[in-house]
Motif scaffolding. Structure first.
Motif, PDB file in Angstrom:
ATOM      1  N   HIS A  59       2.565  -6.675  -9.986  1.00 23.98           N
ATOM      2  CA  HIS A  59       2.789  -6.494  -8.546  1.00 23.98           C
ATOM      3  C   HIS A  59       3.465  -7.721  -7.940  1.00 23.98           C
ATOM      4  O   HIS A  59       4.284  -7.591  -7.023  1.00 23.98           O
ATOM      5  CB  HIS A  59       1.464  -6.229  -7.838  1.00 23.98           C
ATOM      6  N   MET A  60       3.140  -8.892  -8.462  1.00 31.29           N
ATOM      7  CA  MET A  60       3.792 -10.105  -7.960  1.00 31.29           C
ATOM      8  C   MET A  60       5.283 -10.090  -8.292  1.00 31.29           C
ATOM      9  O   MET A  60       6.122 -10.493  -7.475  1.00 31.29           O
ATOM     10  CB  MET A  60       3.127 -11.335  -8.559  1.00 31.29           C
ATOM     11  N   ALA A  61       5.637  -9.608  -9.487  1.00 25.57           N
ATOM     12  CA  ALA A  61       7.044  -9.515  -9.857  1.00 25.57           C
ATOM     13  C   ALA A  61       7.780  -8.535  -8.948  1.00 25.57           C
ATOM     14  O   ALA A  61       8.912  -8.797  -8.506  1.00 25.57           O
ATOM     15  CB  ALA A  61       7.170  -9.091 -11.321  1.00 25.57           C
ATOM     16  N   ASP A  62       7.123  -7.397  -8.650  1.00 28.09           N
ATOM     17  CA  ASP A  62       7.719  -6.435  -7.712  1.00 28.09           C
ATOM     18  C   ASP A  62       7.952  -7.065  -6.342  1.00 28.09           C
ATOM     19  O   ASP A  62       9.008  -6.857  -5.714  1.00 28.09           O
ATOM     20  CB  ASP A  62       6.802  -5.224  -7.555  1.00 28.09           C
ATOM     21  N   ALA A  63       6.950  -7.812  -5.868  1.00 31.18           N
ATOM     22  CA  ALA A  63       7.057  -8.429  -4.542  1.00 31.18           C
ATOM     23  C   ALA A  63       8.169  -9.461  -4.503  1.00 31.18           C
ATOM     24  O   ALA A  63       8.912  -9.549  -3.515  1.00 31.18           O
ATOM     25  CB  ALA A  63       5.726  -9.061  -4.153  1.00 31.18           C
ATOM     26  N   ARG A  64       8.314 -10.212  -5.568  1.00 27.44           N
ATOM     27  CA  ARG A  64       9.369 -11.236  -5.602  1.00 27.44           C
ATOM     28  C   ARG A  64      10.748 -10.585  -5.644  1.00 27.44           C
ATOM     29  O   ARG A  64      11.693 -11.065  -4.999  1.00 27.44           O
ATOM     30  CB  ARG A  64       9.153 -12.163  -6.787  1.00 27.44           C
ATOM     31  N   ARG A  65      10.881  -9.488  -6.391  1.00 25.31           N
ATOM     32  CA  ARG A  65      12.164  -8.775  -6.414  1.00 25.31           C
ATOM     33  C   ARG A  65      12.482  -8.197  -5.036  1.00 25.31           C
ATOM     34  O   ARG A  65      13.644  -8.223  -4.588  1.00 25.31           O
ATOM     35  CB  ARG A  65      12.114  -7.652  -7.454  1.00 25.31           C
ATOM     36  N   LEU A  66      11.444  -7.703  -4.355  1.00 18.23           N
ATOM     37  CA  LEU A  66      11.645  -7.157  -3.013  1.00 18.23           C
ATOM     38  C   LEU A  66      12.076  -8.247  -2.038  1.00 18.23           C
ATOM     39  O   LEU A  66      12.929  -8.014  -1.161  1.00 18.23           O
ATOM     40  CB  LEU A  66      10.363  -6.474  -2.537  1.00 18.23           C
ATOM     41  N   ALA A 126       6.440  -9.362   1.400  1.00 18.87           N
ATOM     42  CA  ALA A 126       6.846  -8.306   0.482  1.00 18.87           C
ATOM     43  C   ALA A 126       5.642  -7.523  -0.048  1.00 18.87           C
ATOM     44  O   ALA A 126       5.710  -6.304  -0.236  1.00 18.87           O
ATOM     45  CB  ALA A 126       7.646  -8.899  -0.674  1.00 18.87           C
ATOM     46  N   LEU A 127       4.539  -8.215  -0.291  1.00 22.14           N
ATOM     47  CA  LEU A 127       3.320  -7.538  -0.746  1.00 22.14           C
ATOM     48  C   LEU A 127       2.845  -6.527   0.294  1.00 22.14           C
ATOM     49  O   LEU A 127       2.362  -5.434  -0.048  1.00 22.14           O
ATOM     50  CB  LEU A 127       2.219  -8.563  -1.029  1.00 22.14           C
ATOM     51  N   MET A 157       2.885  -1.587   0.407  1.00 27.08           N
ATOM     52  CA  MET A 157       1.890  -0.587   0.799  1.00 27.08           C
ATOM     53  C   MET A 157       2.573   0.662   1.362  1.00 27.08           C
ATOM     54  O   MET A 157       1.916   1.680   1.583  1.00 27.08           O
ATOM     55  CB  MET A 157       0.929  -1.180   1.837  1.00 27.08           C
ATOM     56  N   HIS A 158       3.884   0.586   1.603  1.00 27.86           N
ATOM     57  CA  HIS A 158       4.613   1.677   2.215  1.00 27.86           C
ATOM     58  C   HIS A 158       5.480   2.398   1.176  1.00 27.86           C
ATOM     59  O   HIS A 158       6.159   1.764   0.358  1.00 27.86           O
ATOM     60  CB  HIS A 158       5.491   1.161   3.358  1.00 27.86           C
ATOM     61  N   ARG A 159       5.463   3.704   1.237  1.00 24.62           N
ATOM     62  CA  ARG A 159       6.119   4.514   0.207  1.00 24.62           C
ATOM     63  C   ARG A 159       7.606   4.191   0.074  1.00 24.62           C
ATOM     64  O   ARG A 159       8.165   4.212  -1.038  1.00 24.62           O
ATOM     65  CB  ARG A 159       5.928   6.004   0.516  1.00 24.62           C
ATOM     66  N   GLY A 181       4.609   0.212  -8.755  1.00 25.50           N
ATOM     67  CA  GLY A 181       4.153   1.150  -7.740  1.00 25.50           C
ATOM     68  C   GLY A 181       3.395   0.530  -6.576  1.00 25.50           C
ATOM     69  O   GLY A 181       3.591  -0.642  -6.219  1.00 25.50           O
ATOM     70  N   PHE A 182       2.513   1.354  -6.003  1.00 25.46           N
ATOM     71  CA  PHE A 182       1.756   0.968  -4.805  1.00 25.46           C
ATOM     72  C   PHE A 182       0.890  -0.263  -5.057  1.00 25.46           C
ATOM     73  O   PHE A 182       0.272  -0.399  -6.115  1.00 25.46           O
ATOM     74  CB  PHE A 182       0.861   2.127  -4.373  1.00 25.46           C
ATOM     75  N   CYS A 183       0.836  -1.138  -4.052  1.00 24.84           N
ATOM     76  CA  CYS A 183      -0.024  -2.337  -4.111  1.00 24.84           C
ATOM     77  C   CYS A 183      -0.719  -2.497  -2.772  1.00 24.84           C
ATOM     78  O   CYS A 183      -0.070  -2.433  -1.717  1.00 24.84           O
ATOM     79  CB  CYS A 183       0.819  -3.581  -4.418  1.00 24.84           C
ATOM     80  N   ARG A 184      -2.030  -2.699  -2.819  1.00 17.14           N
ATOM     81  CA  ARG A 184      -2.762  -2.964  -1.568  1.00 17.14           C
ATOM     82  C   ARG A 184      -2.523  -4.409  -1.169  1.00 17.14           C
ATOM     83  O   ARG A 184      -3.388  -5.281  -1.288  1.00 17.14           O
ATOM     84  CB  ARG A 184      -4.256  -2.671  -1.739  1.00 17.14           C
TER      85      ARG A 184
END
Length: 502
Positions: free
Chosen positions: A418-425, A442-443, A447-449, A458-461
């Motif tokens: 999830h951290m990798a996803d957030a950094r890419r975002l 980004a985290l 939470m939004h689709r 995918g989804f991260c709280r």
């Protein structure tokens, strides 16, 4: 009109808000009055920050003192009347609560107006002197100011007039509401002798000094006296010098929205009845009153810890073990302690819905320990948690040291995926992925689709992870402040923070 003052040359102060130097004697009445009327405020222009910005930031910062009726640690868990009341307000508005403990030499009014905190919650009486610098909310308590004598003085004067005639000095701070009341009595020609001590001394520490005969008398709110008298020997209640003083939270003068929301909250829990009747309290406020002023277990053990508690450490039941394991891994033991407090509140048998177990909530699939039952062993669990944290720190070793811990904590909570996803975002939004604030934002987006449907994991709280990091970092600062007090007192051969009232 001449008033009597006496100034001690030196003395020991309670470690909760310790300071060892006493004020020098003033050479003239004018100097005495200048000292006594001063709250030592330097910041008079408050920063612009009201409720909307607090909501957007997601954090409410509470300025308070470390004491049994405001905020304290019991077996590593946070307690306190003010802490629980403000936490209830924060929870209702879906913001995290960050505690800012007033350190040695710090001025709460300056801390508030400079933006270090958003409210002062410290059992403060509303007074004209204080209202020059801050605003006050709707009250949440009414108290009487009572003189408290040491049992060592023999027959204590039963009335205010008798106290004035006796010449017994009443010890207090010049910035307290008690001193303002004494000044009113002086105007009425009631010449009570006063012994001024530094403004860092709090009511609780003065009561302790009176209980052991260091001072002959002081003044306290009746609820604080009643709570302290249950656990301190040698205190005798004297005459009442003020009735029905209102206790409220202090906010910046320009924080009208925050004050409005707090007034709405407090009015639900505390309402005045007709004259002569006790105010009406909510069930929640009655429970807090019982817990902290009428004798709860946590407060009793704060004053008179059992031998087992004394051996457990200042912050948690596992201080010594945490220090040993953290030091061997090159980590700050206070940060590790803060993580454990966040994860399990020091419960070694804790198990989450996701299967994480033990003090540091280790997921067996990420553990090098093959026997899952061993993860309930405090030392084994702690070593595994520290190993995993160190791996995350190594993973982000190229990041600025200020943000590195935030990244490691977030990975510990949410996982590196999830951290990798957030950094890419963050990169997609042209923001630096090595800055925590950008990744935290980004985290929240994950939470939004519209964002998580394109994320690899995918989804991260995200809100939970952002709060997790914020609350651990906040608690870490509190722990550092408490241990600084502990170290200061050790250097000055003064009592420690906890395990003190035996």
């Amino acid at each position: 009109m001449k008033h009597k003052f006496s100034f001690p040359l030196s003395g020991a102060i309670l470690a909760i808000m310790a300071v060892s130097l006493y004020l020098d004697a003033c050479s003239s009445l004018e100097e005495e009055q200048e000292l006594s009327n001063s709250l030592d405020v330097n910041v008079v222009e408050p920063v612009e920050r009201d409720f909307d910005e607090i909501k957007d930031r997601g954090v409410l910062r509470m300025i308070t003192r470390y004491s049994s009726n405001t905020y304290f640690l019991h077996q590593g868990v946070e307690w306190g009347f003010e802490y629980e009341l403000v936490r209830r307000f924060a929870k209702e508005h879906d913001v995290a609560l960050e505690v800012v403990v007033i350190g040695v030499g710090e001025n709460p009014y300056d801390m508030l107006n400079s933006g270090q905190g958003d409210l002062i919650a410290g059992n403060y009486t509303t007074t004209p002197e204080r209202k020059k610098y801050v605003d006050f909310t709707h009250p949440y308590n009414l108290v009487d100011q009572v003189v408290v004598y040491s049992s060592e003085i023999g027959d204590p004067p039963p009335t205010v007039d008798d106290l004035a005639l006796s010449g017994i000095p009443v010890t207090m701070r010049s910035n307290s509401s008690y001193y303002h009341r004494i000044q009113d009595l002086w105007e009425d020609s009631t010449n009570i002798s006063v012994n001024l001590v530094p403004n860092q001394k709090d009511t609780e520490s003065l009561l302790f000094d009176v209980s052991r005969g260091k001072y002959s008398a002081t003044v306290a709110d009746d609820n604080i006296f009643q709570a302290s008298a249950k656990y301190m020997d040698g205190l005798v209640q004297g005459p009442t010098i003020s009735e029905n003083d209102t206790i409220a939270w202090a906010v910046r003068k320009n924080a009208s929205q925050l004050k409005k929301e707090m007034n709405r909250f407090l009015s639900d829990h505390f309402q005045f009845r007709s004259e002569g009747k006790d105010p009406k309290r909510s069930l929640f406020l009655d429970v807090l009153k019982q817990r902290y002023f009428e004798g709860g277990r946590q407060v009793a053990e704060y004053y008179s810890p059992s031998p087992d508690m004394e051996k457990s450490g200042s912050l948690s039941p596992y201080d010594e073990l945490i220090q040993t394991v953290a030091d061997s891994a090159g980590l700050d033991w206070l940060m590790v302690t803060s993580i454990i407090a966040q994860e399990t509140k020091f419960d070694p048998m804790a198990k989450s819905w996701a299967g994480a177990v033990g003090l540091m909530q280790i997921l067996p699939r990420y553990s090098q320990v093959t026997d899952t039952t061993m993860l309930y062993n405090e030392e084994v669990n702690l070593r595994e948690g520290v190993r995993i944290i160190n791996n995350h720190l190594d993973h982000y070793s190229y990041i600025d040291s200020t943000d590195r811990w935030s990244f490691a904590l977030a990975a510990y909570n949410a996982g590196e995926g999830h951290m990798a996803d957030a950094r890419r975002l963050a990169i997609d939004h042209n923001k630096d992925p090595n800055e925590w604030d950008n990744v935290a934002d980004a985290l929240l987006k994950l939470m939004h689709r519209s964002y998580y449907r394109n994320a690899r994991y995918g989804f991260c709280r995200g809100i939970e992870t952002v709060r997790y990091v914020r609350e651990i970092n906040s608690r870490y600062k509190v722990y550092k402040n408490i241990m600084a007090m502990e170290d200061y007192n050790e250097d000055e051969a003064l009592p420690g923070v906890l395990g003190f009232f035996n």
